[in-house]
Design a protein around this motif. Structure first.
Motif, short mmCIF file in Angstrom:
data_model
loop_
_atom_site.label_atom_id
_atom_site.label_comp_id
_atom_site.label_asym_id
_atom_site.label_seq_id
_atom_site.Cartn_x
_atom_site.Cartn_y
_atom_site.Cartn_z
N ILE A 126 0.85 -1.21 0.00
CA ILE A 126 0.00 0.00 0.00
C ILE A 126 0.87 1.25 0.00
N GLN A 127 1.86 1.26 0.91
CA GLN A 127 2.76 2.42 0.99
C GLN A 127 3.49 2.59 -0.34
N ALA A 128 3.94 1.46 -0.89
CA ALA A 128 4.73 1.51 -2.11
C ALA A 128 3.90 2.05 -3.28
N LEU A 129 2.63 1.61 -3.33
CA LEU A 129 1.77 2.07 -4.43
C LEU A 129 1.47 3.56 -4.31
N ARG A 130 1.43 4.04 -3.07
CA ARG A 130 1.08 5.44 -2.85
C ARG A 130 2.30 6.35 -3.10
N TYR A 131 3.50 5.71 -3.17
CA TYR A 131 4.76 6.47 -3.27
C TYR A 131 4.80 7.31 -4.54
N ILE A 134 -7.73 0.92 12.68
CA ILE A 134 -7.13 2.03 13.44
C ILE A 134 -5.69 2.20 12.98
N TYR A 135 -5.37 3.39 12.50
CA TYR A 135 -3.99 3.70 12.11
C TYR A 135 -3.25 4.30 13.29
N GLN A 136 -2.07 3.81 13.52
CA GLN A 136 -1.20 4.42 14.53
C GLN A 136 -0.42 5.51 13.78
N THR A 137 -0.93 6.75 13.80
CA THR A 137 -0.31 7.78 12.97
C THR A 137 1.04 8.23 13.50
N SER A 138 1.14 8.28 14.82
CA SER A 138 2.46 8.51 15.41
C SER A 138 2.51 7.74 16.71
N LYS A 164 -3.58 7.92 17.51
CA LYS A 164 -4.26 6.90 16.72
C LYS A 164 -5.37 7.56 15.91
N PHE A 165 -5.67 6.94 14.75
CA PHE A 165 -6.76 7.47 13.95
C PHE A 165 -7.61 6.30 13.49
N GLN A 166 -8.88 6.38 13.80
CA GLN A 166 -9.77 5.28 13.39
C GLN A 166 -10.36 5.61 12.02
N ALA A 167 -9.90 4.90 11.00
CA ALA A 167 -10.32 5.18 9.63
C ALA A 167 -11.60 4.43 9.26
N LEU A 168 -11.82 3.26 9.90
CA LEU A 168 -13.05 2.50 9.65
C LEU A 168 -13.69 2.13 10.99
N GLY A 194 -18.32 8.18 -1.23
CA GLY A 194 -18.10 9.00 -0.04
C GLY A 194 -17.11 10.08 -0.36
N PRO A 195 -17.09 11.13 0.45
CA PRO A 195 -16.15 12.22 0.20
C PRO A 195 -14.70 11.78 0.44
N SER A 196 -13.79 12.61 0.01
CA SER A 196 -12.37 12.32 0.19
C SER A 196 -12.04 12.20 1.68
N GLY A 197 -11.27 11.20 2.02
CA GLY A 197 -10.85 11.02 3.41
C GLY A 197 -11.86 10.24 4.24
N SER A 198 -12.91 9.73 3.60
CA SER A 198 -13.95 9.05 4.37
C SER A 198 -13.58 7.60 4.68
N GLY A 199 -12.55 7.10 4.07
CA GLY A 199 -12.11 5.73 4.38
C GLY A 199 -12.34 4.75 3.25
N LYS A 200 -12.67 5.23 2.08
CA LYS A 200 -12.97 4.34 0.95
C LYS A 200 -11.78 3.47 0.58
N SER A 201 -10.63 4.13 0.43
CA SER A 201 -9.44 3.36 0.02
C SER A 201 -9.01 2.39 1.11
N THR A 202 -9.15 2.83 2.35
CA THR A 202 -8.83 1.93 3.46
C THR A 202 -9.70 0.67 3.36
N LEU A 203 -10.97 0.88 3.07
CA LEU A 203 -11.89 -0.24 2.93
C LEU A 203 -11.49 -1.12 1.75
N1 LIG Z 1 -1.37 4.67 6.52
C1 LIG Z 1 -2.14 5.60 7.12
N2 LIG Z 1 -1.73 6.10 8.32
C2 LIG Z 1 -2.49 7.02 8.95
N3 LIG Z 1 -3.63 7.49 8.48
C3 LIG Z 1 -4.11 7.04 7.31
C4 LIG Z 1 -3.36 6.07 6.56
N4 LIG Z 1 -4.04 5.79 5.43
C5 LIG Z 1 -5.16 6.56 5.48
N5 LIG Z 1 -5.18 7.30 6.59
C6 LIG Z 1 -6.26 8.22 6.97
O1 LIG Z 1 -7.48 7.54 6.97
C7 LIG Z 1 -8.49 8.34 6.43
C8 LIG Z 1 -9.14 7.63 5.28
O2 LIG Z 1 -8.25 7.57 4.21
P1 LIG Z 1 -8.61 6.90 2.82
O3 LIG Z 1 -9.14 5.54 3.09
O4 LIG Z 1 -7.47 7.00 1.94
O5 LIG Z 1 -9.79 7.87 2.33
P2 LIG Z 1 -10.47 8.03 0.89
O6 LIG Z 1 -9.91 6.97 0.02
O7 LIG Z 1 -11.90 7.89 1.18
O8 LIG Z 1 -10.14 9.39 0.44
C9 LIG Z 1 -7.87 9.66 6.02
O9 LIG Z 1 -8.11 10.61 7.04
C10 LIG Z 1 -6.41 9.33 5.96
O10 LIG Z 1 -5.65 10.45 6.34
#
Ligand SMILES: Nc1ncnc2c1ncn2[C@@H]1O[C@H](COP(=O)(O)OP(=O)(O)O)[C@@H](O)[C@H]1O
Ligand SMILES: [Mg+2]
Lengths: 396, 222
Positions: free
Chosen positions: A390-395, B12-16, B20-24, B41-50
């Motif tokens: 995932i990280q690599a694809l986003r790079y 849940i992403y461990q951002t630092s 923590k950030f709960q994306a889903l 969904g709008p940008s940042g809503s978690g679509k790609s995470t899903l």
């Molecule tokens: N690897 C990551 N580490 C921390 N936060 C992340 C990571 N990937 C995504 N996020 C956060 O999760 C949220 C959802 O991201 P994403 O699924 O990419 O949204 P979308 O595709 O809907 O625009 C965003 O706020 C994003 O900043």
């Protein structure tokens, strides 16, 4: 994925970026080439010197000033404490068993008409020198007893001197100036080739006494003792040592048999081989670091590619193997080209400087280049394989 | 037939270190095979995470994911890679084609990792490229093609393994409206032929091509 497929993928990746491949190959190639070239030069030098010393004949015992070999070699330049009296003394005491010839050596300018020959070696020798070191006089005659006794200004010249001063003209009975004084050419010495670029034929031989007088020399540079019977060599060496020891100390002179002279040369050339081989090996390592750099950069450059491959189902080890095969292939190709060029260049140089290609240096440098490829390819390969898709694809 | 079943998925992403950030949040959804679903969904809503979780590119922090009835939420990386290779076809916004490689070779790529032999790879890749109308571009490089053609090549690459699901994350995001519609027509055609398609988009016009829309906002299904 099987290894053949990984290999194909790696080949495709190499071909996809030819510049990167070229630079990597170049680094290793230079390393391998220099290992082979330098070792072949040193081996060539050794072959030449060995041949020359061997050509002197196994009956020869050589006296030189200073201490050679042994554990306590004094450093720095020492005064030559051998004298002509020592040579005469040896001659008298060994008269029954050996011939003795003292030799002095100088460097000076030769001149004929307006032509100069700078840096020629000038040897002052006795009449028996020709026989003792198996020199051949091609034309005219060698220096005889009478020349030496009366200090005549006569000279036997080497092939290069003939070429430089006379061209196609006949030198016999012509006059040349040696360091400003006129000498008459009485003979031409047979060619002796060159040692490591030093032309043995750019030399002249004059009577010892003439050299002493002209240059004010008080010490012989070498005293050659030729045993009449081969089985007496060791005995004569011991006697010569004993005779010289009456007046001098062990640090003032060395008495070497041909065998010992050969082994001394061998020691010297081994040190040279190690030294130059080491330098070449360093360039091979530098080539390896080059490979690592290029592979690391290519991991960064190709991050998205790695991410994509993993997303499409590549296993961690597929990616690792791909990068490893890329590195090994590039260093292998570099190694082979290095070997081919190294051998060709050695053969080319052999036309004017003796080179001897040693198989161990070919094997060693190729093996080394492969190891370099593997060692320096592993880190980037492992790094590439561990990327998160995932990280690599986003790079970017 | 139930193809995808998510229940109570959290990510849940461990951002630092201490952030923590709960994306889903508690995502549950079911998708039958043969469906054409848009996740909107709008940008940042978690679509790609899903999508990453659906595509087995990432693991959920908690919850269960059943693909064809098999629990796939907590597999090893090795097995995840195998399932991605066999059962999932990805289409990305950036196309993600290898630029120095021919279109044909780009399309055969997933088959290489699937252990398919060379002859069969080429046959399958040609067939997939035919399905997207690129039969005349086999030997071209991606940068010799238009954006729409590149995305069609990427679709062929997703199709070539005959996967259970095609996951497309904003596949028209880098294309103009008209080209985007052409791409969507291809997805529609594939769905009509029986392919399950999960489309991620933030555009209503694009989502309209799907037969069902799931709306996501702040990591939750609305
Ligand atoms: N690897 C990551 N580490 C921390 N936060 C992340 C990571 N990937 C995504 N996020 C956060 O999760 C949220 C959802 O991201 P994403 O699924 O990419 O949204 P979308 O595709 O809907 O625009 C965003 O706020 C994003 O900043
Ligand atoms: Mg997104």
């Amino acid at each position: 994925m099987n290894h053949l497929e990984t290999f194909r993928v790696a080949m495709a990746a190499i071909l996809a970026n030819k510049m990167r491949a070229f630079l990597t190959i170049l680094g290793i190639m230079i390393g391998v080439l220099s290992v082979i070239l330098l070792t072949s030069l040193v081996s060539g030098l050794k072959t030449t010197i060995t041949k020359q010393i061997a050509g002197l004949g196994s009956n020869l015992v050589i006296v030189v000033p200073g201490r050679i070999g042994g554990s306590r070699s004094p450093g720095g330049v020492q005064a030559n404490r051998l004298t002509f009296a020592d040579a005469i003394n040896l001659k008298n005491k060994l008269r029954q068993d050996a011939q003795v010839c003292a030799v002095v050596q100088k460097t000076g300018t030769l001149k004929r008409l307006n032509i100069n020959d700078k840096g020629a070696a000038i040897f002052g020798v006795q009449a028996n020198y020709e026989k003792i070191i198996s020199l051949k006089t091609e034309k005219g005659r060698f220096i005889n007893e009478a020349d030496v006794t009366s200090g005549r200004r006569v000279v036997v010249i080497g092939a290069t001197v003939v070429k430089n001063l006379f061209g196609t003209a006949s030198p016999l009975n012509q006059t040349i100036k040696i360091a400003g004084i006129n000498y008459v050419v009485i003979g031409i010495a047979g060619s002796r080739g060159s040692i490591f670029g030093i032309d043995q034929d750019n030399s002249v031989l004059i009577p010892l006494t003439s050299a002493q007088k002209q240059f004010g020399i008080t010490s012989p540079n070498t005293i050659y003792i030729n045993a009449l019977k081969a089985e007496n060599v060791k005995d004569i060496q011991a006697k010569a040592k004993a005779i010289l020891n009456k007046r001098l100390t062990e640090d003032d002179f060395s008495v070497l048999t041909q065998e010992q002279a050969l082994s001394t040369i061998s020691t010297v050339t081994n040190v040279l081989t190690l030294g130059l081989g080491g330098i070449a090996a360093i360039s091979l390592i530098v080539g390896g670091i080059g490979i690592m750099n290029i592979m690391l950069v290519s991991v960064t450059e190709r991050t998205r590619e790695i991410g994509l491959r993993k997303a499409l189902g590549a296993q961690t080890e597929d990616i690792r193997n791909q990068f490893l095969i890329e590195a090994v292939t590039l260093s292998g190709i570099g190694g082979i080209i290095g070997i081919v060029l190294g051998i060709l260049l050695s053969l080319l140089i052999n036309n004017f400087l003796q080179t001897t290609i040693t198989w161990w240096s070919v094997l060693l440098s190729f093996g080394f280049s492969m190891i370099v490829g593997i060692v320096f390819g592993v880190a980037p390969a492992v790094r590439a394989s561990k990327l998160d898709p995932i990280q690599a694809l986003r790079y970017e | 037939m139930l193809l995808v079943h998510l229940s109570n998925i959290n990510k849940i992403y461990q951002t630092s270190h201490d952030l923590k950030f709960q994306a889903l949040k508690n995502i549950s959804l079911s998708i039958d095979s043969g469906e054409f679903v848009a996740i909107m969904g709008p940008s940042g809503s978690g679509k790609s995470t899903l999508m990453n979780i659906l595509g087995l590119l990432d693991k959920p922090t908690s919850g269960s994911y059943k693909l064809e009835g098999e629990d796939v939420a907590h597999l090893s990386e090795k097995v995840m890679a195998e399932i991605r290779n066999k059962k999932i076809g990805f289409v990305f916004q950036q196309f993600n084609l290898l630029n120095r490689t021919s279109i044909l070779d780009n399309v055969t790529l997933p088959l290489i990792y699937g252990g398919i032999d060379n002859q069969e790879r080429i046959t399958k890749a040609k067939k997939a490229l035919d399905q997207v109308g690129l039969s005349d571009k086999l030997e071209n490089r991606p940068n010799q093609l238009s954006g729409g053609q590149q995305q069609r090549a990427a679709i062929a690459r997703a199709l070539v393994t005959d996967p259970q699901i095609i996951l497309a994350d904003e596949p028209t995001g880098n294309l103009d409206t008209k080209t985007g519609q052409q791409i969507m027509e291809i997805f529609r055609k594939l769905n009509n032929e029986g392919k399950t398609i999960i489309l991620i988009t933030h555009e209503v016009d694009i989502a309209r091509y799907a037969k069902r829309t799931i709306r996501v906002r702040d990591g939750e299904i609305k």
